[in-house]
Design a protein around this motif. Structure first.
Motif, PDB file in Angstrom:
ATOM      1  N   GLN A  37     -21.035 -48.762 -35.368  1.00  0.00           N
ATOM      2  CA  GLN A  37     -21.739 -49.741 -35.913  1.00  0.00           C
ATOM      3  C   GLN A  37     -21.733 -51.327 -35.192  1.00  0.00           C
ATOM      4  O   GLN A  37     -22.641 -52.118 -35.655  1.00  0.00           O
ATOM      5  N   GLN A  40     -24.650 -51.392 -32.735  1.00  0.00           N
ATOM      6  CA  GLN A  40     -25.969 -52.135 -33.737  1.00  0.00           C
ATOM      7  C   GLN A  40     -25.515 -53.714 -33.810  1.00  0.00           C
ATOM      8  O   GLN A  40     -26.256 -54.096 -33.896  1.00  0.00           O
ATOM      9  N   LEU A  41     -24.218 -53.738 -33.712  1.00  0.00           N
ATOM     10  CA  LEU A  41     -24.188 -55.384 -34.534  1.00  0.00           C
ATOM     11  C   LEU A  41     -24.093 -56.089 -33.299  1.00  0.00           C
ATOM     12  O   LEU A  41     -24.619 -56.932 -32.778  1.00  0.00           O
ATOM     13  N   CYS A  44     -27.940 -56.643 -31.958  1.00  0.00           N
ATOM     14  CA  CYS A  44     -28.704 -57.451 -32.939  1.00  0.00           C
ATOM     15  C   CYS A  44     -28.057 -58.653 -33.001  1.00  0.00           C
ATOM     16  O   CYS A  44     -29.455 -59.981 -32.644  1.00  0.00           O
ATOM     17  N   CYS A  54     -27.971 -61.361 -38.456  1.00  0.00           N
ATOM     18  CA  CYS A  54     -27.339 -59.744 -38.586  1.00  0.00           C
ATOM     19  C   CYS A  54     -26.297 -59.338 -39.336  1.00  0.00           C
ATOM     20  O   CYS A  54     -25.000 -58.801 -39.351  1.00  0.00           O
ATOM     21  N   GLU A  56     -26.941 -58.006 -42.296  1.00  0.00           N
ATOM     22  CA  GLU A  56     -25.911 -56.609 -42.652  1.00  0.00           C
ATOM     23  C   GLU A  56     -25.034 -55.800 -41.556  1.00  0.00           C
ATOM     24  O   GLU A  56     -24.398 -54.803 -42.075  1.00  0.00           O
ATOM     25  N   GLN A  57     -25.484 -56.043 -40.613  1.00  0.00           N
ATOM     26  CA  GLN A  57     -24.233 -55.434 -38.824  1.00  0.00           C
ATOM     27  C   GLN A  57     -23.427 -55.839 -39.788  1.00  0.00           C
ATOM     28  O   GLN A  57     -22.345 -54.669 -38.889  1.00  0.00           O
TER      29      GLN A  57
END
Length: 82
Positions: A37, A40-41, A44, A54, A56-57
């Motif tokens: 996670q 992914q952040l 983004c 960002c 969602e992340q």
């Protein structure tokens, strides 16, 4: 702005890199079980340059870390039954 050496200021570490080259922050996050996670952040943020885009992340990483904290705390104090 991210400080020099922080993961946001450099590409995500490749899987083939030696562990001793790993960022200390990445190592700590990896121990939480939330590394995917976090990466992914990071991706983004690197792509969009604006954390607001960002969300969602951000939420996924925050939820993962919150679950980790709850597991560390264990069950809350027992409540007396009437």
């Amino acid at each position: 702005m991210a400080k020099a050496g922080h993961a946001w200021s450099r590409p995500a570490a490749g899987q083939g890199e030696a562990e001793e080259d790993e960022d200390p922050l990445d190592a700590r996050i990896a121990r939480t079980g939330c590394l995917e996670q976090h990466r992914q952040l990071q991706e983004c943020m690197a792509e969009r340059q604006d954390w607001r885009q960002c969300q969602e992340q951000v939420r996924a990483f925050g939820a993962c870390m919150a679950r980790r904290q709850q597991r560390q705390r264990g069950p809350g104090p027992a409540r007396p039954t009437d």
